[in-house]
Design an enzyme around this catalytic site. Structure first.
Site, PDB file in Angstrom:
ATOM      1  N   THR A   1       5.909  51.315  16.517  1.00  7.16           N
ATOM      2  CA  THR A   1       7.000  51.508  17.482  1.00  7.16           C
ATOM      3  C   THR A   1       7.450  50.198  18.086  1.00  7.16           C
ATOM      4  O   THR A   1       8.625  50.013  18.396  1.00  7.16           O
ATOM      5  CB  THR A   1       6.532  52.470  18.590  1.00  7.16           C
TER       6      THR A   1
ATOM      7  N   GLU B   1     -31.071  74.587  16.164  1.00 10.24           N
ATOM      8  CA  GLU B   1     -30.568  75.016  14.846  1.00 10.24           C
ATOM      9  C   GLU B   1     -29.756  73.921  14.151  1.00 10.24           C
ATOM     10  O   GLU B   1     -29.424  74.054  12.972  1.00 10.24           O
ATOM     11  CB  GLU B   1     -29.714  76.275  15.026  1.00 10.24           C
TER      12      GLU B   1
ATOM     13  N   THR C   1       0.667  52.660  17.518  1.00 13.71           N
ATOM     14  CA  THR C   1      -0.429  53.106  18.403  1.00 13.71           C
ATOM     15  C   THR C   1      -1.165  54.311  17.836  1.00 13.71           C
ATOM     16  O   THR C   1      -2.309  54.553  18.182  1.00 13.71           O
ATOM     17  CB  THR C   1       0.142  53.498  19.778  1.00 13.71           C
ATOM     18  N   ASP C   2      -0.525  55.073  16.957  1.00 14.73           N
ATOM     19  CA  ASP C   2      -1.143  56.326  16.484  1.00 14.73           C
ATOM     20  C   ASP C   2      -2.510  56.094  15.841  1.00 14.73           C
ATOM     21  O   ASP C   2      -3.418  56.894  16.041  1.00 14.73           O
ATOM     22  CB  ASP C   2      -0.236  57.046  15.477  1.00 14.73           C
TER      23      ASP C   2
ATOM     24  N   TYR D   1      13.766  56.937  17.255  1.00 15.10           N
ATOM     25  CA  TYR D   1      13.776  55.607  16.602  1.00 15.10           C
ATOM     26  C   TYR D   1      13.085  55.720  15.254  1.00 15.10           C
ATOM     27  O   TYR D   1      12.425  56.715  14.953  1.00 15.10           O
ATOM     28  CB  TYR D   1      13.025  54.611  17.478  1.00 15.10           C
TER      29      TYR D   1
ATOM     30  N   LYS E   1      -6.709  56.554  21.659  1.00 13.38           N
ATOM     31  CA  LYS E   1      -5.406  56.915  22.238  1.00 13.38           C
ATOM     32  C   LYS E   1      -5.596  58.189  23.062  1.00 13.38           C
ATOM     33  O   LYS E   1      -6.129  59.173  22.575  1.00 13.38           O
ATOM     34  CB  LYS E   1      -4.355  57.096  21.141  1.00 13.38           C
TER      35      LYS E   1
END
Ligand code: ASP
Length: 350
Positions: A33, A307, A112-113, A46, A185
């Site tokens: 971005t 377990e 940033t993702d 965008y 994030k």
């Protein structure tokens, strides 16, 4: 004539002297971005990765008084399209810059993702004492009050700061500095997009001043994973747990004889009966299964009595690695060993 020549000669000397004193930072640009281009400055729409790093630097001319900056375009993608191939290219270029002492610090501009994943991968594969600082933005460069130029300016100063030496791979975003292992994030839209839920930021940059109040946990004296002999990585996927989850995704991956699987469990890395039965069946296969958790903070601890007993189930506890970070460490651990106990040891130490 002589005076003019002498004046010109003196000015050149002063310019060279000033440049010689400025720290050098190399920027490796990948898109995101921060390089995004939108049609309307007053709307969020965008396309990511459209503006080259040279044009992004035009927005922060004052940085050139403080730092000698050079930009290289490694990729031009939204970070949801980052690939392991781009990771390997970044790691190779960083190790080359460090080996040849081409710069005092490195900045990576990145979406940033998946920025936390690239940061963690590079923290494990580049044994750099020089700072490698990732940054990006939540608003595209063409929009009103974009956060990109400020984040880029700050990241260059963080990379140039002597006190950043030895901090390894870090993230500089919205005036906070985070270590690669703990950062994630935390918001899909806010400019304050990152945090480290277990540890908080390690430092701040404000008004050009870089201050650290914590040491990064992930830059201990550990041998990093040497990729010089590796061109591809083992395949590891993630499956999620939730109420009444079926074992279809897990069985599909197990039937492909995949190298590793991370379970994004509930609570302390827990899973249901259907998934437990699939894991039991997996014991005969070579696939390594790591138990992580979808919970945003806390550790997935080694299970001994209940377990989920990791030894009995032949699983590895992810400890303080969220599912996406556990996947990265498991990919790299599998380049060294396929032994469950040795992989658990690696998760304890990285
Ligand atoms: N929205 C993301 C960003 O902030 C897009 C990406 O990760 O490339 O960069």
């Amino acid at each position: 004539m002589k005076n003019a020549f002498f004046l010109l000669f003196t000015l050149c000397l002063l310019h060279l002297k000033a440049n010689a004193q400025k720290p050098k930072v190399i920027i490796l640009a990948t898109g995101g971005t921060i390089a995004g281009k939108g049609a309307n400055p007053d709307r969020a729409a965008y396309e990511a990765g459209k503006i080259p790093i040279q044009d992004l630097l035009v927005a922060i001319p004052s940085i050139n008084k403080l730092v000698d900056v050079q930009g290289e375009q490694i990729a031009s993608v939204g970070s949801y399209k980052i690939t392991i191939e781009i990771w390997l290219k970044l790691a190779k270029r960083i190790n080359e810059i460090v080996t040849k002492n081409e710069a005092d610090g490195i900045v990576i501009t990145h979406g940033t993702d998946t920025q936390e994943e690239t940061a963690y991968f590079l923290s494990l594969t580049t044994g750099s004492a020089k700072p490698v600082v990732l940054t990006g933005s939540m608003r595209p460069s063409t929009t009103i009050s974009t956060d990109g130029p400020k984040n880029l300016y700050d990241a260059i100063l963080v990379a140039a700061a002597p006190q950043s030496q030895g901090k390894g791979v870090i993230l500089s975003f919205n005036e906070r500095i985070y270590d690669a292992k703990n950062v994630t994030k935390i918001n899909t839209l806010d400019v304050n997009a990152f945090d480290s839920p277990n540890t908080g930021p390690i430092g701040k940059i404000h008004d050009g001043q870089v201050n650290y109040h914590n040491q990064p946990i992930s830059t201990g004296p550990k041998p990093f994973f040497d990729l010089s002999t590796i061109s591809t990585l083992p395949r590891v996927e993630i499956v999620s747990m939730y109420v009444d989850a079926s074992a279809v995704p897990l069985n599909a991956l197990l039937n492909e004889n995949i190298d590793g699987i991370v379970i994004g469990g509930v609570g302390n890395g827990h899973y249901n009966q259907a998934v437990q039965e699939a894991i039991q069946k997996a014991k005969s296969k070579k696939t390594i299964i790591v138990r992580s958790s979808r919970v945003v903070s806390g550790n997935t601890t080694i299970a001994t009595e209940d377990e989920f007993n990791d030894v009995k189930m032949n699983t590895v506890a992810a400890l303080d690695h969220n599912p996406q970070k556990a996947r990265i460490l498991l990919m790299l651990a599998l380049t060294r060993t396929k032994d469950r106990e040795k992989i658990q040891e690696i998760f304890l130490n990285y």
